[in-house]
Structure formats: C-alpha cells, structure tokens
Design a protein around this motif. Structure first.
Motif, short mmCIF file in Angstrom:
data_model
loop_
_atom_site.label_atom_id
_atom_site.label_comp_id
_atom_site.label_asym_id
_atom_site.label_seq_id
_atom_site.Cartn_x
_atom_site.Cartn_y
_atom_site.Cartn_z
N ALA A 291 -6.07 -26.69 -11.05
CA ALA A 291 -5.88 -25.35 -11.60
C ALA A 291 -7.21 -24.68 -11.93
CB ALA A 291 -5.01 -25.41 -12.84
N PHE A 292 -8.28 -25.47 -12.08
CA PHE A 292 -9.61 -24.93 -12.37
C PHE A 292 -10.53 -25.00 -11.15
CE2 PHE A 292 -7.80 -26.55 -16.30
CZ PHE A 292 -8.03 -25.53 -17.20
N GLY A 293 -10.06 -25.59 -10.06
CA GLY A 293 -10.92 -25.77 -8.89
C GLY A 293 -11.92 -26.89 -9.05
N THR A 294 -11.70 -27.77 -10.03
CA THR A 294 -12.61 -28.88 -10.25
C THR A 294 -12.11 -30.16 -9.59
OG1 THR A 294 -11.57 -29.30 -12.40
CG2 THR A 294 -13.59 -27.96 -12.38
N ALA A 295 -11.11 -30.05 -8.73
CA ALA A 295 -10.61 -31.20 -7.97
C ALA A 295 -10.25 -30.75 -6.56
CB ALA A 295 -9.39 -31.81 -8.66
N ILE A 296 -10.41 -31.67 -5.62
CA ILE A 296 -9.96 -31.43 -4.25
C ILE A 296 -9.13 -32.62 -3.79
CG2 ILE A 296 -12.00 -30.04 -3.66
CD1 ILE A 296 -12.99 -32.51 -2.03
N ASP A 297 -8.26 -32.37 -2.83
CA ASP A 297 -7.54 -33.44 -2.13
C ASP A 297 -8.06 -33.48 -0.70
OD1 ASP A 297 -6.01 -34.13 -4.32
OD2 ASP A 297 -4.38 -32.77 -3.80
N LEU A 298 -8.14 -34.68 -0.16
CA LEU A 298 -8.71 -34.87 1.17
C LEU A 298 -7.79 -35.73 2.02
CD1 LEU A 298 -11.10 -34.74 3.18
CD2 LEU A 298 -12.10 -36.69 1.98
N ASN A 299 -7.38 -35.19 3.16
CA ASN A 299 -6.58 -35.94 4.14
C ASN A 299 -5.40 -36.63 3.46
OD1 ASN A 299 -8.83 -35.13 5.56
ND2 ASN A 299 -9.14 -37.07 6.60
N ALA A 300 -4.49 -35.83 2.91
CA ALA A 300 -3.37 -36.37 2.14
C ALA A 300 -2.49 -37.31 2.97
CB ALA A 300 -2.52 -35.22 1.60
N GLY A 301 -2.38 -37.07 4.25
CA GLY A 301 -1.51 -37.88 5.08
C GLY A 301 -1.92 -39.34 5.17
N THR A 302 -3.21 -39.60 5.09
CA THR A 302 -3.70 -40.99 5.20
C THR A 302 -4.21 -41.54 3.87
OG1 THR A 302 -5.85 -40.12 5.92
CG2 THR A 302 -4.29 -40.80 7.65
N ASN A 303 -4.16 -40.72 2.82
CA ASN A 303 -4.64 -41.14 1.50
C ASN A 303 -3.62 -40.76 0.44
OD1 ASN A 303 -7.41 -42.00 2.39
ND2 ASN A 303 -7.52 -39.84 2.96
N PRO A 304 -2.44 -41.35 0.47
CA PRO A 304 -1.35 -40.89 -0.38
C PRO A 304 -1.52 -41.26 -1.85
CG PRO A 304 -0.71 -42.89 0.77
CD PRO A 304 -2.05 -42.50 1.32
N MET A 305 -0.82 -40.48 -2.68
CA MET A 305 -0.69 -40.83 -4.10
C MET A 305 0.46 -41.83 -4.23
SD MET A 305 0.02 -38.33 -7.34
CE MET A 305 0.01 -38.95 -9.02
N LEU A 306 0.24 -42.93 -4.93
CA LEU A 306 1.23 -44.00 -5.04
C LEU A 306 1.68 -44.19 -6.48
CD1 LEU A 306 -0.50 -46.52 -2.61
CD2 LEU A 306 1.36 -44.94 -2.08
N GLY A 307 2.56 -45.15 -6.69
CA GLY A 307 3.06 -45.43 -8.02
C GLY A 307 2.11 -46.29 -8.82
N ARG A 308 2.28 -46.28 -10.13
CA ARG A 308 1.42 -47.05 -11.02
C ARG A 308 1.47 -48.53 -10.65
NH1 ARG A 308 -0.93 -46.49 -16.07
NH2 ARG A 308 -0.26 -44.31 -16.07
N GLY A 309 0.29 -49.13 -10.55
CA GLY A 309 0.19 -50.55 -10.26
C GLY A 309 0.20 -50.90 -8.79
N GLN A 310 0.47 -49.93 -7.92
CA GLN A 310 0.47 -50.22 -6.49
C GLN A 310 -0.97 -50.28 -5.96
OE1 GLN A 310 3.60 -47.03 -5.39
NE2 GLN A 310 3.93 -48.67 -3.90
N ALA A 311 -1.15 -51.03 -4.88
CA ALA A 311 -2.47 -51.12 -4.26
C ALA A 311 -2.77 -49.82 -3.51
CB ALA A 311 -2.50 -52.31 -3.30
N VAL A 312 -4.03 -49.40 -3.59
CA VAL A 312 -4.43 -48.15 -2.95
C VAL A 312 -4.27 -48.24 -1.44
CG1 VAL A 312 -6.87 -48.84 -2.80
CG2 VAL A 312 -6.26 -46.41 -2.82
N VAL A 313 -3.81 -47.16 -0.83
CA VAL A 313 -3.70 -47.04 0.62
C VAL A 313 -4.62 -45.91 1.05
CG1 VAL A 313 -2.20 -46.47 2.56
CG2 VAL A 313 -1.34 -47.90 0.69
N THR A 314 -5.58 -46.20 1.93
CA THR A 314 -6.56 -45.19 2.31
C THR A 314 -7.25 -45.56 3.62
OG1 THR A 314 -8.56 -44.02 1.59
CG2 THR A 314 -8.38 -46.32 0.95
N ASP A 315 -7.70 -44.53 4.33
CA ASP A 315 -8.56 -44.77 5.50
C ASP A 315 -9.99 -44.31 5.22
OD1 ASP A 315 -8.29 -42.00 5.52
OD2 ASP A 315 -7.88 -41.85 7.67
N LEU A 316 -10.27 -44.04 3.95
CA LEU A 316 -11.62 -43.65 3.56
C LEU A 316 -12.57 -44.84 3.64
CD1 LEU A 316 -10.54 -41.48 0.53
CD2 LEU A 316 -11.93 -40.61 2.43
N PRO A 317 -13.88 -44.61 3.78
CA PRO A 317 -14.83 -45.72 3.82
C PRO A 317 -14.75 -46.58 2.57
CG PRO A 317 -15.88 -43.66 4.47
CD PRO A 317 -14.53 -43.30 3.95
#
Length: 235
Positions: free
Chosen positions: A79-105
């Motif tokens: 809402a302030f422009g102090t955050a961005i999302d990048l490639n949402a399709g391959t870097n999803p938001m998951l549930g608490r305690g789940q292992a991160v899923v990402t194709d980022l370096p």
C-alpha cells in the motif's frame, strides 16, 4: 518482518496527491516495470538488475497496491510501494511452517539484504515472491543519510568541516577541500562522493562531541580535586 512503512511515518497512501508525490515507476529490464516508493526505488532497481545480470528472468508481479495484508485490517507494505512481488507463479506464498518453494537463486536472501531489502521466503509463512524495503535502516547510517546514499550523485568530498554540530556543512576557514575519495578527518573515505562524505562527517561529528564531553568531564574532575585537596595548603 520489516513492516517499516506506516501512515504515521509516511502519511496516507490512499490520497492521490500522496501517490503522485511519492511513487515512482522502475523498469530494470525492458517491458517489466514496478511502481514503488520513490526513496526505495534505487534499492529495488539495483536488486532486480543484479538478479537479471545473474540470468534470472524478471516478470513483474506487483509493486504499489493500496490494500491490506491478507486476513488483516492492517495496511500491506504494498500500500506504500515499499514492497514488490516477483514471479508469483514460481514463488508462491505458502502456509505457516511449510517449506519455501522458489526458483530464485539460493543466495537471493543475502542479495536482497545487500540492497536493504527483506525477503519473504525466510518468514515462518514463506512468501517467496515478496521483497520489502527496510527503510534504509540497519546499515550503520541514519535513515535520512541511508536514503540519500542510495540515490547518491557523486561530487567532491570536503574535509576540515567545522564541528559546531550536526548542521555543519561548510569547510572551516583556511581548510582545504580534498579530492574525491580522500579521507575525512582522518577517517577512511566513505563511498558515494558527497553522500559518503556526509556519512563520514556525521560519524566524525559524533566522535568529536564524545571527545569534548570526555575532556569536559576530565577538567571538572581536576577542578573538584583542586577544591577539595587540602594537602597543598599545609605543605
């Protein structure tokens, strides 16, 4: 979480006048743009360009978006422009305690931190697409200097600054102006031209004020010792 931005600190981002004054579009690679908080733009753009240079494909998934945090009535950093999302399709938001899923370096969290950003992939509820600005804090500079340093145009650095206080900004009479990169007041030169010099000047003034306080305390101790030491009166 960083959650640096809030209405008390930055004002009301719902106001169109605020948005016009405070938001900036960045385009680190052709055809992919994000709208972000203007003082944070150099950090986001530098980070995204580093990712692109490393071969990671950038696809804009969102920057400024006046909305609340999911499941909350609190304003999101988007809402302030102090955050961005990048490639949402391959870097999803998951549930608490789940292992991160990402194709980022693998080193993306460290890379983000070098640009003053926090990566959501390290959170208890992983949000790998999410990167948010920490306000220029945590790098050893005051927030205002940190923001200036991020934008930093280069200019010759001045030395021999008067130490009258934190507002001192002009060379003292008779003092020379050092070339770019020269040390300020015996300290290693800070990068970034004039902005680096401002940071060095801030630290120099802090050290000088501390030394003056110590000298004053020592003088006061000597004065009191002279007042109350009667041994010199009687030989």
């Amino acid at each position: 979480m960083a959650n640096w931005a809030n209405t008390q600190r930055l004002g009301n981002p719902a106001d169109p006048a605020w948005q016009k004054q405070n938001l900036k579009a960045i385009e680190p690679v052709p055809g992919q743009s994000w709208q972000v908080y203007a003082p944070a733009a150099p950090a986001f753009e530098g980070f995204l360009r580093d990712l692109a240079a490393a071969g990671y494909p950038l696809k804009s998934s969102g920057g400024f978006n006046y909305r609340t945090i999911r499941g909350s009535d609190k304003l999101s950093q988007h809402a302030f422009g102090t955050a961005i999302d990048l490639n949402a399709g391959t870097n999803p938001m998951l549930g608490r305690g789940q292992a991160v899923v990402t194709d980022l370096p693998p080193n993306v969290g460290d890379l983000a931190a070098r640009h003053g950003l926090e990566w959501g992939g390290k959170w208890k509820r992983p949000d790998a697409m999410h990167f948010e600005w920490t306000g220029g804090e945590g790098g050893g500079l005051p927030t205002s200097l940190g923001a200036m340093y991020a934008q930093g145009p280069s200019a010759p650095a001045a030395t021999g600054m008067a130490s009258a206080g934190p507002t001192a900004s002009m060379p003292a009479p008779g003092m020379a102006v050092a070339p770019l990169g020269a040390p300020v007041g015996g300290m290693p030169a800070a990068p970034g031209g004039q902005i680096g010099a401002l940071a060095a000047l801030f630290m120099q003034n802090q050290q000088e004020r501390q030394k003056r306080r110590e000298d004053e305390q020592a003088a006061e101790q000597i004065r009191r010792a002279a007042l109350f030491d009667t041994s010199t009166l009687f030989g």
